[in-house]
Design a protein around this motif. Structure first.
Motif, short mmCIF file in Angstrom:
data_model
loop_
_atom_site.label_atom_id
_atom_site.label_comp_id
_atom_site.label_asym_id
_atom_site.label_seq_id
_atom_site.Cartn_x
_atom_site.Cartn_y
_atom_site.Cartn_z
N GLN A 1 0.84 -1.18 0.00
CA GLN A 1 0.00 0.00 0.00
C GLN A 1 0.88 1.24 0.00
OE1 GLN A 1 -2.78 0.17 3.23
NE2 GLN A 1 -3.55 2.18 2.68
N VAL A 2 0.53 2.20 -0.85
CA VAL A 2 1.33 3.41 -0.93
C VAL A 2 1.18 4.22 0.34
CG1 VAL A 2 -0.51 4.75 -2.04
CG2 VAL A 2 1.87 5.36 -2.40
N GLN A 3 2.28 4.80 0.79
CA GLN A 3 2.26 5.68 1.94
C GLN A 3 2.52 7.10 1.47
OE1 GLN A 3 4.76 4.17 5.07
NE2 GLN A 3 3.61 2.26 5.20
N LEU A 4 1.81 8.04 2.07
CA LEU A 4 1.84 9.42 1.58
C LEU A 4 2.17 10.38 2.71
CD1 LEU A 4 -1.46 9.02 -0.42
CD2 LEU A 4 0.81 9.19 -1.43
N VAL A 5 2.99 11.38 2.40
CA VAL A 5 3.35 12.41 3.36
C VAL A 5 3.10 13.77 2.71
CG1 VAL A 5 5.16 13.42 4.75
CG2 VAL A 5 5.05 10.94 4.48
N GLU A 6 2.20 14.53 3.30
CA GLU A 6 1.88 15.86 2.79
C GLU A 6 2.74 16.90 3.51
OE1 GLU A 6 -1.99 13.38 2.98
OE2 GLU A 6 -0.34 13.83 4.33
N SER A 7 3.11 17.94 2.78
CA SER A 7 3.89 19.03 3.36
C SER A 7 3.66 20.31 2.59
CB SER A 7 5.38 18.67 3.36
OG SER A 7 5.84 18.54 2.02
N GLY A 8 4.15 21.42 3.14
CA GLY A 8 4.09 22.70 2.44
C GLY A 8 3.05 23.66 2.95
N GLY A 9 2.26 23.24 3.92
CA GLY A 9 1.25 24.13 4.46
C GLY A 9 1.86 25.24 5.30
N GLY A 10 1.02 26.16 5.74
CA GLY A 10 1.50 27.26 6.56
C GLY A 10 0.45 28.32 6.72
N LEU A 11 0.88 29.45 7.27
CA LEU A 11 0.01 30.60 7.47
C LEU A 11 0.32 31.62 6.39
CD1 LEU A 11 -1.96 32.31 9.16
CD2 LEU A 11 0.01 33.03 10.54
N VAL A 12 -0.71 32.09 5.71
CA VAL A 12 -0.52 33.04 4.62
C VAL A 12 -1.67 34.05 4.64
CG1 VAL A 12 -1.73 31.59 2.95
CG2 VAL A 12 -0.03 33.24 2.14
N GLN A 13 -1.41 35.25 4.19
CA GLN A 13 -2.46 36.26 4.10
C GLN A 13 -3.34 36.00 2.88
OE1 GLN A 13 -0.51 40.12 4.19
NE2 GLN A 13 -0.83 40.25 6.40
#
Length: 123
Positions: free
Chosen positions: A1-13
């Motif tokens: 089964q593929v494993q996934l890691v999300e990234s790149g989020g943050g606080l933005v105006q």
């Protein structure tokens, strides 16, 4: 089964941009249609965008069409979501998952979700 890691989020105006990444391992990433989903507090998880295995077709929720762009790099086993002109209504936790596109909208594959990445847009 593929494993996934999300990234790149943050606080933005509001009006700003972010680029999310979804790194895959343990499966045949290049064979999957991939989708992005989001869930805001107190709301159900909703479809955002999807891209076919070869990248030739993309699909978007009405609420993000024209502002978000989904892409993928199969050599890097990674999918991306470029988010421009962000609005406070885009605030949510964003997830990626293998997806089936039915009637132009994405349906996430069965199985557990990853940790996701938080996007917060201030007004």
């Amino acid at each position: 089964q593929v494993q996934l890691v999300e990234s790149g989020g943050g606080l933005v105006q509001a009006g700003g941009s972010l680029r999310l990444s979804c790194a895959a391992s343990g499966g045949t990433f290049s064979s999957y249609t991939m989708g992005w989903y989001r869930q805001a507090p107190g709301k159900e998880r909703e479809f955002v965008a999807a891209i076919t295995w070869g990248g030739d077709s993309t699909y978007y929720a009405v609420s993000v069409k024209g502002r978000f762009t989904i892409s993928r790099d199969n050599a890097k086993n990674t999918a991306y979501l470029q988010m421009n002109s962000l609005k406070p209504a885009d605030t949510a936790r964003y997830y990626c998952k293998p997806t089936a596109v039915i009637a132009g909208t994405g349906r996430a594959a069965a199985g557990s979700w990853g940790q996701g990445t938080q996007v917060t847009v201030s007004s």
